[in-house]
Design a protein around this motif. Sequence first.
Motif, PDB file in Angstrom:
ATOM      1  N   ASN A 172       0.878  -1.174   0.000  1.00 42.91           N
ATOM      2  CA  ASN A 172       0.000   0.000   0.000  1.00 42.91           C
ATOM      3  C   ASN A 172       0.911   1.218   0.000  1.00 42.91           C
ATOM      4  N   GLU A 173       0.977   1.891  -1.128  1.00 48.47           N
ATOM      5  CA  GLU A 173       1.969   2.949  -1.310  1.00 48.47           C
ATOM      6  C   GLU A 173       1.317   4.324  -1.216  1.00 48.47           C
ATOM      7  N   VAL A 174       1.522   4.944  -0.077  1.00 49.28           N
ATOM      8  CA  VAL A 174       0.867   6.210   0.224  1.00 49.28           C
ATOM      9  C   VAL A 174       1.375   7.356  -0.662  1.00 49.28           C
ATOM     10  N   GLY A 175       2.602   7.235  -1.172  1.00 49.38           N
ATOM     11  CA  GLY A 175       3.184   8.298  -2.005  1.00 49.38           C
ATOM     12  C   GLY A 175       2.360   8.607  -3.245  1.00 49.38           C
ATOM     13  N   ARG A 176       1.539   7.657  -3.657  1.00 51.02           N
ATOM     14  CA  ARG A 176       0.727   7.880  -4.872  1.00 51.02           C
ATOM     15  C   ARG A 176      -0.286   9.002  -4.686  1.00 51.02           C
ATOM     16  N   CYS A 177      -0.595   9.340  -3.430  1.00 52.53           N
ATOM     17  CA  CYS A 177      -1.542  10.442  -3.181  1.00 52.53           C
ATOM     18  C   CYS A 177      -1.038  11.742  -3.805  1.00 52.53           C
ATOM     19  N   VAL A 198     -13.883   6.647  -3.935  1.00 52.82           N
ATOM     20  CA  VAL A 198     -13.976   5.182  -3.908  1.00 52.82           C
ATOM     21  C   VAL A 198     -12.642   4.649  -4.431  1.00 52.82           C
ATOM     22  N   ASP A 199     -11.853   4.032  -3.559  1.00 53.00           N
ATOM     23  CA  ASP A 199     -10.540   3.527  -3.974  1.00 53.00           C
ATOM     24  C   ASP A 199     -10.626   2.013  -4.158  1.00 53.00           C
ATOM     25  N   VAL A 200     -10.405   1.578  -5.372  1.00 53.99           N
ATOM     26  CA  VAL A 200     -10.568   0.157  -5.704  1.00 53.99           C
ATOM     27  C   VAL A 200      -9.204  -0.539  -5.663  1.00 53.99           C
ATOM     28  N   LEU A 206      -4.760   3.234   2.701  1.00 52.48           N
ATOM     29  CA  LEU A 206      -3.931   4.400   3.047  1.00 52.48           C
ATOM     30  C   LEU A 206      -4.063   5.544   2.041  1.00 52.48           C
ATOM     31  N   THR A 207      -4.318   5.229   0.765  1.00 51.38           N
ATOM     32  CA  THR A 207      -4.438   6.334  -0.194  1.00 51.38           C
ATOM     33  C   THR A 207      -5.802   7.025  -0.095  1.00 51.38           C
ATOM     34  N   LEU A 208      -6.730   6.424   0.666  1.00 51.47           N
ATOM     35  CA  LEU A 208      -8.007   7.108   0.913  1.00 51.47           C
ATOM     36  C   LEU A 208      -7.832   8.310   1.825  1.00 51.47           C
ATOM     37  N   GLN A 301     -14.971  -5.363   1.833  1.00 50.75           N
ATOM     38  CA  GLN A 301     -14.346  -6.513   1.182  1.00 50.75           C
ATOM     39  C   GLN A 301     -15.186  -6.904  -0.029  1.00 50.75           C
ATOM     40  N   GLY A 302     -14.551  -6.952  -1.183  1.00 52.57           N
ATOM     41  CA  GLY A 302     -15.309  -7.313  -2.375  1.00 52.57           C
ATOM     42  C   GLY A 302     -14.437  -7.245  -3.608  1.00 52.57           C
ATOM     43  N   ASP A 303     -15.059  -7.498  -4.733  1.00 52.81           N
ATOM     44  CA  ASP A 303     -14.332  -7.588  -5.992  1.00 52.81           C
ATOM     45  C   ASP A 303     -14.460  -6.290  -6.790  1.00 52.81           C
ATOM     46  N   ALA A 304     -13.359  -5.917  -7.425  1.00 51.28           N
ATOM     47  CA  ALA A 304     -13.300  -4.667  -8.182  1.00 51.28           C
ATOM     48  C   ALA A 304     -14.425  -4.576  -9.214  1.00 51.28           C
ATOM     49  N   SER A 326      -4.909   2.369  -8.268  1.00 50.99           N
ATOM     50  CA  SER A 326      -3.467   2.548  -8.425  1.00 50.99           C
ATOM     51  C   SER A 326      -2.778   1.205  -8.240  1.00 50.99           C
ATOM     52  N   TRP A 327      -2.118   0.765  -9.293  1.00 49.33           N
ATOM     53  CA  TRP A 327      -1.426  -0.522  -9.317  1.00 49.33           C
ATOM     54  C   TRP A 327      -2.316  -1.618  -8.721  1.00 49.33           C
ATOM     55  N   ALA A 328      -3.566  -1.606  -9.121  1.00 46.16           N
ATOM     56  CA  ALA A 328      -4.528  -2.589  -8.614  1.00 46.16           C
ATOM     57  C   ALA A 328      -5.119  -3.405  -9.758  1.00 46.16           C
ATOM     58  N   LEU A 329      -5.407  -2.746 -10.889  1.00 41.84           N
ATOM     59  CA  LEU A 329      -6.118  -3.464 -11.956  1.00 41.84           C
ATOM     60  C   LEU A 329      -5.198  -4.410 -12.716  1.00 41.84           C
ATOM     61  N   ASN A 330      -3.883  -4.308 -12.484  1.00 43.59           N
ATOM     62  CA  ASN A 330      -2.954  -5.272 -13.086  1.00 43.59           C
ATOM     63  C   ASN A 330      -3.139  -6.664 -12.475  1.00 43.59           C
ATOM     64  N   TYR A 331      -3.850  -6.745 -11.357  1.00 40.24           N
ATOM     65  CA  TYR A 331      -4.128  -8.053 -10.748  1.00 40.24           C
ATOM     66  C   TYR A 331      -5.281  -8.767 -11.446  1.00 40.24           C
ATOM     67  N   LEU A 332      -6.019  -8.034 -12.291  1.00 41.47           N
ATOM     68  CA  LEU A 332      -7.161  -8.631 -12.985  1.00 41.47           C
ATOM     69  C   LEU A 332      -6.707  -9.143 -14.350  1.00 41.47           C
ATOM     70  N   THR A 333      -7.396 -10.143 -14.869  1.00 44.44           N
ATOM     71  CA  THR A 333      -7.114 -10.563 -16.242  1.00 44.44           C
ATOM     72  C   THR A 333      -7.559  -9.439 -17.181  1.00 44.44           C
TER      73      THR A 333
HETATM   74  C1  LIG Z   1      -0.394  -3.561  -5.294  1.00 46.07           C
HETATM   75  S1  LIG Z   1      -1.783  -3.408  -4.220  1.00 46.07           S
HETATM   76  C2  LIG Z   1      -2.100  -1.688  -4.488  1.00 46.07           C
HETATM   77  C3  LIG Z   1      -2.780  -1.086  -3.322  1.00 46.07           C
HETATM   78  C4  LIG Z   1      -3.100   0.401  -3.440  1.00 46.07           C
HETATM   79  N1  LIG Z   1      -3.999   0.672  -4.537  1.00 46.07           N
HETATM   80  C5  LIG Z   1      -1.873   1.256  -3.555  1.00 46.07           C
HETATM   81  O1  LIG Z   1      -1.787   2.056  -4.495  1.00 46.07           O
HETATM   82  O2  LIG Z   1      -0.995   1.155  -2.717  1.00 46.07           O
HETATM   83  C6  LIG Z   1      -3.104  -4.173  -5.140  1.00 46.07           C
HETATM   84  C7  LIG Z   1      -4.353  -4.434  -4.320  1.00 46.07           C
HETATM   85  O3  LIG Z   1      -5.380  -4.879  -5.199  1.00 46.07           O
HETATM   86  C8  LIG Z   1      -6.151  -5.862  -4.518  1.00 46.07           C
HETATM   87  N2  LIG Z   1      -6.890  -6.662  -5.499  1.00 46.07           N
HETATM   88  C9  LIG Z   1      -6.391  -7.575  -6.362  1.00 46.07           C
HETATM   89  N3  LIG Z   1      -7.388  -8.089  -7.112  1.00 46.07           N
HETATM   90  C10 LIG Z   1      -8.536  -7.477  -6.720  1.00 46.07           C
HETATM   91  C11 LIG Z   1      -9.900  -7.581  -7.118  1.00 46.07           C
HETATM   92  N4  LIG Z   1     -10.282  -8.421  -8.085  1.00 46.07           N
HETATM   93  N5  LIG Z   1     -10.802  -6.812  -6.493  1.00 46.07           N
HETATM   94  C12 LIG Z   1     -10.436  -5.965  -5.502  1.00 46.07           C
HETATM   95  N6  LIG Z   1      -9.158  -5.826  -5.090  1.00 46.07           N
HETATM   96  C13 LIG Z   1      -8.227  -6.571  -5.686  1.00 46.07           C
HETATM   97  C14 LIG Z   1      -5.110  -6.638  -3.743  1.00 46.07           C
HETATM   98  O4  LIG Z   1      -5.704  -7.357  -2.672  1.00 46.07           O
HETATM   99  C15 LIG Z   1      -4.184  -5.516  -3.274  1.00 46.07           C
HETATM  100  O5  LIG Z   1      -4.575  -5.027  -2.016  1.00 46.07           O
END
Ligand SMILES: C[S@@+](CC[C@H](N)C(=O)[O-])C[C@H]1O[C@@H](n2cnc3c(N)ncnc32)[C@H](O)[C@@H]1O
Length: 413
Positions: A172-177, A198-200, A206-208, A301-304, A326-333
């Motif tokens: 969780n990288e706070v610097g992105r704020c 709404v931070d997904v 922390l960035t909220l 708790q839930g899905d993006a 922020s660096w979150a949607l790369n976890y999705l296909t």
């Molecule tokens: C690299 S962290 C980035 C956290 C934050 N956005 C930041 O900038 O520091 C990626 C976050 O995405 C979440 N994540 C991954 N797949 C997700 C999904 N399908 N729905 C919601 N969150 C998901 C992970 O659990 C993780 O907390």
Amino acid sequence: MYSPSGPAARRARRAPRSVVSWTRPRAARSSSRSMADMLPPHPLLPSAHSSWRYPATVPDVDELQRRFRSLAETAAPRAPLYSLLSSAIAEDREVVELLTAAPATQQAPVLLLAATHHLVLSGVAPDLAVHYPNLNGGDASASDPWPAFRQLCSDHADDIRALVATRHTQTNEVGRCATFLPVFAALARETGRPIAHVDVGTSAGLTLLWDRYGYRYQPGPSLAADSDVVLPCGVRGDAPLPDALAPRVAGVGLDLHPIDVTDTQATRWLEACVWPDQIDRFHRLEAALSVARRSPPTIVQGDAVDDVAALVRDAAQLGHAVVTTSWALNYLTAERQAEFVAVLDAVGRDVDVSWVAAESPEQTPGLALPHPPGTEHLTVLTLRTWRAGSVSTTALATAHPHGYWLHWLSQPT
Ligand SMILES: C[S@@+](CC[C@H](N)C(=O)[O-])C[C@H]1O[C@@H](n2cnc3c(N)ncnc32)[C@H](O)[C@@H]1O
């Protein structure tokens, strides 16, 4: 016996389907300054972000040894401790085998290093802790950390196996704020409404909490510089830097695996995932967590893709709905990334929304966001807006993945 499991995300709740009021009382600011405040203004650090995606087939120990050798090489310029440890681990099959307790897709060397860092942070290995720059005052230890590391692996093999089996690397990288702030200010000005955020993929949320931190743009203004967390950000280009924080009315985070900032086991894991050589980043995270603990962020708790729409509709009733990723949607296909955009498009037909993305184009092809040529491997700050049903998308800037610099594009794409 050391126990790696904790009451993770006690505060989290399942995604709601109705209007919620997310506002929590804002914590008082303290006048003391953080370690982050002492950072140089232009730390052009290389990206430390690693997106480990391994195939689901179970790797053999030879393959894992190769992965450690590879990390030893790539980490050498910026993380000497992890480079040195990775070289030594690669030649010790018993230590390498500890990683086989992790699910096949998670068998990344950094997971084993995070597990051992977690144990070091919990205080069970003082002989090893003296070699960790984040714990020894930044001293580049001259003596060899390997004997103490090897001892930890022997003494706590079961704990390490339990950690790698149940945890995944999370940050969780706070610097992105610092990169979001100019956009929030512009959106509040444009819409005349306070930000309902709404931070997904929020992690610990922390960035909220961007309105509780200070900012030092260089060149540029300093804002709320008396905060316990002051984020330095080197600026290039004609960025519309604000002279005040945008008004914020509410904020909620969404994450599959939320981290509760009041759960010390969970936050220790977050700290353990920061590389010990990244001293400023480690202390900045610690400071941000203590700011967050005074009044924890609200996280669902839930899905993006499945759960974002309800939160955005709620947000639109409270203020101007601003989604950040922020660096979150790369976890999705790629397919799920495209579905995420489609969900926001559907909501945007009914209510005004803005989405600020700080993502890597090469890791988020399904978003199909515009970006200037040659920036696919960078963090690109993109704004997509829906106003009275009409959609517009603009690449605004490139940024350091942890927000240490922002390069505003002269011709937004
Ligand atoms: C690299 S962290 C980035 C956290 C934050 N956005 C930041 O900038 O520091 C990626 C976050 O995405 C979440 N994540 C991954 N797949 C997700 C999904 N399908 N729905 C919601 N969150 C998901 C992970 O659990 C993780 O907390």
